[in-house]
Motif scaffolding. Structure first.
Motif, PDB file in Angstrom:
ATOM      1  N   MET A   1      70.822  22.862  48.718  1.00 34.11           N
ATOM      2  CA  MET A   1      69.966  23.050  49.884  1.00 34.11           C
ATOM      3  C   MET A   1      69.920  21.768  50.701  1.00 34.11           C
ATOM      4  SD  MET A   1      66.833  25.441  48.770  1.00 34.11           S
ATOM      5  CE  MET A   1      66.254  24.607  47.325  1.00 34.11           C
TER       6      MET A   1
ATOM      7  N   PRO B   1      70.270   5.111  49.735  1.00 38.25           N
ATOM      8  CA  PRO B   1      69.856   3.794  49.247  1.00 38.25           C
ATOM      9  C   PRO B   1      69.274   3.787  47.835  1.00 38.25           C
ATOM     10  CG  PRO B   1      68.612   4.424  51.230  1.00 38.25           C
ATOM     11  CD  PRO B   1      69.526   5.544  50.924  1.00 38.25           C
ATOM     12  N   ASP B   2      68.603   4.839  47.398  1.00 33.41           N
ATOM     13  CA  ASP B   2      67.952   4.735  46.090  1.00 33.41           C
ATOM     14  C   ASP B   2      68.801   5.248  44.920  1.00 33.41           C
ATOM     15  OD1 ASP B   2      67.668   7.329  46.830  1.00 33.41           O
ATOM     16  OD2 ASP B   2      65.484   7.311  46.925  1.00 33.41           O
TER      17      ASP B   2
ATOM     18  N   ARG C   1      67.897  14.462  52.095  1.00 33.19           N
ATOM     19  CA  ARG C   1      67.202  15.757  52.094  1.00 33.19           C
ATOM     20  C   ARG C   1      68.072  16.863  51.515  1.00 33.19           C
ATOM     21  NH1 ARG C   1      63.922  14.924  57.687  1.00 33.19           N
ATOM     22  NH2 ARG C   1      63.131  12.910  57.090  1.00 33.19           N
ATOM     23  N   ILE C   2      68.763  16.512  50.435  1.00 33.00           N
ATOM     24  CA  ILE C   2      69.621  17.481  49.772  1.00 33.00           C
ATOM     25  C   ILE C   2      69.066  17.762  48.373  1.00 33.00           C
ATOM     26  CG2 ILE C   2      71.908  17.828  48.729  1.00 33.00           C
ATOM     27  CD1 ILE C   2      73.083  16.230  51.044  1.00 33.00           C
ATOM     28  N   ILE C   3      69.025  19.037  48.018  1.00 35.48           N
ATOM     29  CA  ILE C   3      68.606  19.415  46.672  1.00 35.48           C
ATOM     30  C   ILE C   3      69.718  20.239  46.035  1.00 35.48           C
ATOM     31  CG2 ILE C   3      66.910  20.653  45.277  1.00 35.48           C
ATOM     32  CD1 ILE C   3      64.936  20.373  47.472  1.00 35.48           C
TER      33      ILE C   3
ATOM     34  N   ARG D   1      66.958  20.165  38.616  1.00 37.50           N
ATOM     35  CA  ARG D   1      67.260  19.838  40.004  1.00 37.50           C
ATOM     36  C   ARG D   1      67.646  18.384  40.153  1.00 37.50           C
ATOM     37  NH1 ARG D   1      62.420  22.368  43.616  1.00 37.50           N
ATOM     38  NH2 ARG D   1      62.312  24.312  42.463  1.00 37.50           N
ATOM     39  N   ALA D   2      68.536  18.129  41.088  1.00 36.42           N
ATOM     40  CA  ALA D   2      68.777  16.758  41.528  1.00 36.42           C
ATOM     41  C   ALA D   2      68.333  16.711  42.975  1.00 36.42           C
ATOM     42  CB  ALA D   2      70.243  16.387  41.391  1.00 36.42           C
ATOM     43  N   VAL D   3      67.426  15.802  43.254  1.00 32.45           N
ATOM     44  CA  VAL D   3      66.866  15.736  44.594  1.00 32.45           C
ATOM     45  C   VAL D   3      67.266  14.430  45.241  1.00 32.45           C
ATOM     46  CG1 VAL D   3      64.749  15.738  45.935  1.00 32.45           C
ATOM     47  CG2 VAL D   3      64.894  17.122  43.871  1.00 32.45           C
ATOM     48  N   CYS D   4      67.816  14.508  46.429  1.00 30.13           N
ATOM     49  CA  CYS D   4      68.114  13.297  47.188  1.00 30.13           C
ATOM     50  C   CYS D   4      67.217  13.277  48.405  1.00 30.13           C
ATOM     51  CB  CYS D   4      69.586  13.269  47.596  1.00 30.13           C
ATOM     52  SG  CYS D   4      69.993  11.734  48.422  1.00 30.13           S
ATOM     53  N   LEU D   5      66.159  12.495  48.312  1.00 24.49           N
ATOM     54  CA  LEU D   5      65.198  12.467  49.409  1.00 24.49           C
ATOM     55  C   LEU D   5      65.766  11.899  50.701  1.00 24.49           C
ATOM     56  CD1 LEU D   5      61.868  11.576  47.642  1.00 24.49           C
ATOM     57  CD2 LEU D   5      62.379  13.631  48.913  1.00 24.49           C
TER      58      LEU D   5
ATOM     59  N   ASP E   1      67.769  20.174  53.934  1.00 29.62           N
ATOM     60  CA  ASP E   1      66.609  20.358  54.811  1.00 29.62           C
ATOM     61  C   ASP E   1      65.855  21.646  54.509  1.00 29.62           C
ATOM     62  OD1 ASP E   1      65.751  18.392  56.473  1.00 29.62           O
ATOM     63  OD2 ASP E   1      67.389  18.656  57.892  1.00 29.62           O
ATOM     64  N   GLY E   2      65.816  22.039  53.239  1.00 24.73           N
ATOM     65  CA  GLY E   2      65.065  23.220  52.852  1.00 24.73           C
ATOM     66  C   GLY E   2      65.801  24.537  53.046  1.00 24.73           C
TER      67      GLY E   2
ATOM     68  N   VAL F   1      69.960  11.212  37.946  1.00 23.17           N
ATOM     69  CA  VAL F   1      69.452  12.386  37.218  1.00 23.17           C
ATOM     70  C   VAL F   1      70.496  12.896  36.240  1.00 23.17           C
ATOM     71  CG1 VAL F   1      68.760  14.799  37.503  1.00 23.17           C
ATOM     72  CG2 VAL F   1      67.847  13.062  39.018  1.00 23.17           C
TER      73      VAL F   1
ATOM     74  N   ASP G   1      68.684   7.914  43.280  1.00 26.73           N
ATOM     75  CA  ASP G   1      67.977   8.707  42.267  1.00 26.73           C
ATOM     76  C   ASP G   1      68.713  10.004  41.939  1.00 26.73           C
ATOM     77  OD1 ASP G   1      65.967   6.928  41.958  1.00 26.73           O
ATOM     78  OD2 ASP G   1      64.610   7.888  43.377  1.00 26.73           O
TER      79      ASP G   1
END
Lengths: 119, 165
Positions: A37, A80-81, A103-105, A96-100, A39-40, A87, A83
């Motif tokens: 996903m 940059p992070d 904005r990708i999940i 889930r792997a979330v990239c803030l 942007d949601g 995961v 995260d």
């Protein structure tokens, strides 16, 4: 200074809510679909098993998503992070792997899509 | 007295900025988790100078620390976490000070800091992230909240001692 009764109470409340949330997020089915996903909105879904590497970009960053039979991960990302990469492999339903920043999940879902959403 | 508060406030702001910058270098396996060391400064401000000073330090800390890192998203994150946790801490200290000591206040603050960040993350991503990260974050916030409260309590003692002279 000794902790007072209310302190233990707060610890108890926090731990119980953590347990409840963990219970609700418990995976039940075999993973069947990997959904990416941005942007949601669903950008792409892969039916498992599936092997391949795909690049997705959002908000100026790009992530490489790797699928290997029944598991998936964010292999590389220039956010940059980092995260989403740390995961590691997603193997269970609900992982889930979330990239803030981007904005990708990337999420693992069962046959019925997301089986429990708690708001 | 007023001048002393201004000096102490700016000192605590500086401390909170350095702490939040430094803890960015501590690697953690859980994504998004921070020790919340900056909360030490907020706690000291809350207990030695009251809610208003803590509020101002919290806002300025969020503003400056996001200048160090990256942009508006980081600012929203730290602001949501910081303010939510501060309001909870002020509330507990004001209305439950007989039964809840600084330990409980700090742990509740840490828990709500994480909750605030997850709420903002969920809003930005337009997806519910509550069940994914919150259980482990809440668990860790009990530990980090306890650690910060012990350090804050020692600092408050020192501040109060220096105020007396």
């Amino acid at each position: 200074m000794k902790p007072r009764r209310g302190d233990y109470f707060i610890v108890l409340i926090v731990l119980i809510s953590a347990l409840l949330l963990a219970f609700f997020s418990r995976a039940s089915d075999e993973p069947a679909v990997v959904t990416v996903m941005i942007d949601g909105k669903t950008a792409q879904s892969f039916s498992l098993p599936h092997i391949g590497e795909y690049e997705f970009s959002g908000n100026g960053y790009s992530c490489v998503v790797e699928l290997d039979e029944m598991k998936a991960r964010v292999k590389e990302c220039d956010c940059p992070d980092g995260d989403c990469v740390s995961v590691g492999w997603l193997e269970k339903c609900g992982d889930r792997a979330v990239c803030l920043p981007a904005r990708i999940i990337v999420c693992m879902e069962g046959n019925g899509g997301i089986d429990a959403v708690v708001y | 007295m007023r001048n002393k508060n201004i000096a102490l406030s700016s000192l605590l702001l500086a401390v909170s900025l350095v702490l939040s910058y430094l803890e960015g270098f501590i690697p953690f396996p859980v994504p998004g988790f921070k020790l919340g060391l900056a909360n030490i400064a907020i706690l000291v401000a809350l207990y030695t100078m009251g809610p208003l000073c803590a509020f101002v330090i919290c806002i300025l800390k969020c503003l400056f620390s996001s200048l160090f890192s990256f942009g508006i998203t980081a600012f929203l994150f730290s602001l949501a976490g910081g303010l939510l946790s501060l309001f909870v801490m002020i509330f507990l200290k004001k209305y439950f000070s007989r039964s809840v000591s600084i330990y409980g206040v700090s742990i509740a603050g840490a828990a709500f800091h994480n909750l605030g960040q997850i709420i903002i993350a969920s809003v930005i991503m337009e997806t519910s992230l509550y069940t994914t990260y919150l259980p482990i974050l809440l668990l860790l916030s009990v530990i980090s909240g306890a650690v910060t409260s012990v350090i804050a309590r020692a600092s408050i003692k020192a501040v109060n001692a220096s105020k007396g002279t």
